[in-house]
Design a protein around this motif. Structure first.
Motif, PDB file in Angstrom:
ATOM      1  N   SER A   1       0.915  -1.093  -0.011  1.00 50.18           N
ATOM      2  CA  SER A   1      -0.010   0.072   0.174  1.00 50.18           C
ATOM      3  C   SER A   1       0.770   1.372  -0.199  1.00 50.18           C
ATOM      4  O   SER A   1       2.090   1.411   0.381  1.00 50.18           O
ATOM      5  CB  SER A   1      -0.996   0.075   1.168  1.00 50.18           C
ATOM      6  OG  SER A   1      -1.822  -1.431   1.118  1.00 50.18           O
TER       7      SER A   1
ATOM      8  N   PRO B   1      -5.179   6.341   0.198  1.00 56.68           N
ATOM      9  CA  PRO B   1      -4.527   5.100   0.028  1.00 56.68           C
ATOM     10  C   PRO B   1      -4.719   4.155  -1.267  1.00 56.68           C
ATOM     11  O   PRO B   1      -5.803   4.274  -1.552  1.00 56.68           O
ATOM     12  CB  PRO B   1      -4.676   4.458   1.365  1.00 56.68           C
ATOM     13  CG  PRO B   1      -6.261   4.819   1.752  1.00 56.68           C
ATOM     14  CD  PRO B   1      -6.103   6.447   1.258  1.00 56.68           C
TER      15      PRO B   1
ATOM     16  N   GLN C   1      -3.419   0.591  -3.336  1.00 55.24           N
ATOM     17  CA  GLN C   1      -2.712  -1.011  -3.104  1.00 55.24           C
ATOM     18  C   GLN C   1      -2.456  -1.343  -4.487  1.00 55.24           C
ATOM     19  O   GLN C   1      -2.938  -1.280  -5.626  1.00 55.24           O
ATOM     20  CB  GLN C   1      -3.923  -1.912  -2.659  1.00 55.24           C
ATOM     21  CG  GLN C   1      -3.258  -3.297  -2.347  1.00 55.24           C
ATOM     22  CD  GLN C   1      -4.045  -4.372  -1.609  1.00 55.24           C
ATOM     23  OE1 GLN C   1      -4.227  -4.227  -0.425  1.00 55.24           O
ATOM     24  NE2 GLN C   1      -4.506  -5.238  -2.436  1.00 55.24           N
TER      25      GLN C   1
END
Length: 204
Positions: A89, A97, A99
């Motif tokens: 991440s 955020p 990933q």
């Protein structure tokens, strides 16, 4: 290096037929298949699979000296690959955020040139050993979601050694099992591959 390889191959294929006429021996061809196990440092995190299917094809000549056979061999080996995958991440430019899923791999294949020994117990069982040069082409790949992939490769001459045991069904056919160690070298200075194989050989 290419000229050295060609010269070595030329010596093998021109000298061996001449010696074959003067010595008691046989040409041989064998094929092996089994499992490879990579040892590569520097890969951490995620899920890693060090094992794969591998195989090799060899051709050469054996001279007979009582219970001992000795000879030369050349061939080609494909050692499969080691893979790793996982995710991490990070914060994107907006501070949100995100990933990323990734996968990386390392595969090896190349030409072989070396010698071998075989000790025969009577006319049936045998123990064998081999070793020589491995002209390894090692290719690595890295792929991840949202980013362009990367691919890199190197070709380097390193060494290989192996041992085996088996059974001679006749003067022409045998089956056996074996272990081989291949050094990868180069940018992977501490890397190597262990292989475990079943082998079938035909002599003529």
């Amino acid at each position: 290096m290419k000229s050295i390889k060609l010269a070595a191959a030329a010596v093998v294929f021109t000298v061996v037929p001449v010696l074959a006429e003067a010595q008691d021996g046989q040409f041989f061809v064998n094929g092996s298949a089994g499992q490879s196990n990579y040892s590569v440092s520097g890969w951490s995190g995620g899920h890693r699979d060090n094992t794969d299917t591998q195989g090799a094809l060899r051709f050469g000549y054996l001279w007979h000296a009582g219970a001992l056979d000795y000879g030369v061999e050349t061939g080609y080996a494909n050692l499969g690959e080691v893979t790793a995958h996982g995710s991490y991440s990070y914060l994107d430019v907006s501070g949100s955020p995100s990933q990323v899923n990734y996968r990386q791999s390392l595969s090896t294949k190349g030409w072989l040139l070396g010698g071998n020994l075989k000790y025969n117990f009577g006319s049936s069982w045998y123990l064998s050993a081999r070793g020589g040069w491995f002209r390894a082409k090692t290719t690595g790949t890295v792929d991840s979601t949202g980013f362009s992939g990367a691919r890199y490769s190197q070709t380097d001459t390193r060494g290989y050694v192996g041992v085996g045991a088996g059974y001679n069904f006749s003067k022409s056919w045998s089956l056996g099992v074996g272990y081989d160690y291949y050094d990868l070298g180069g940018r992977y200075s501490d890397a190597h591959v262990n292989t475990y194989s079943a082998t079938a050989e035909f002599r003529f």
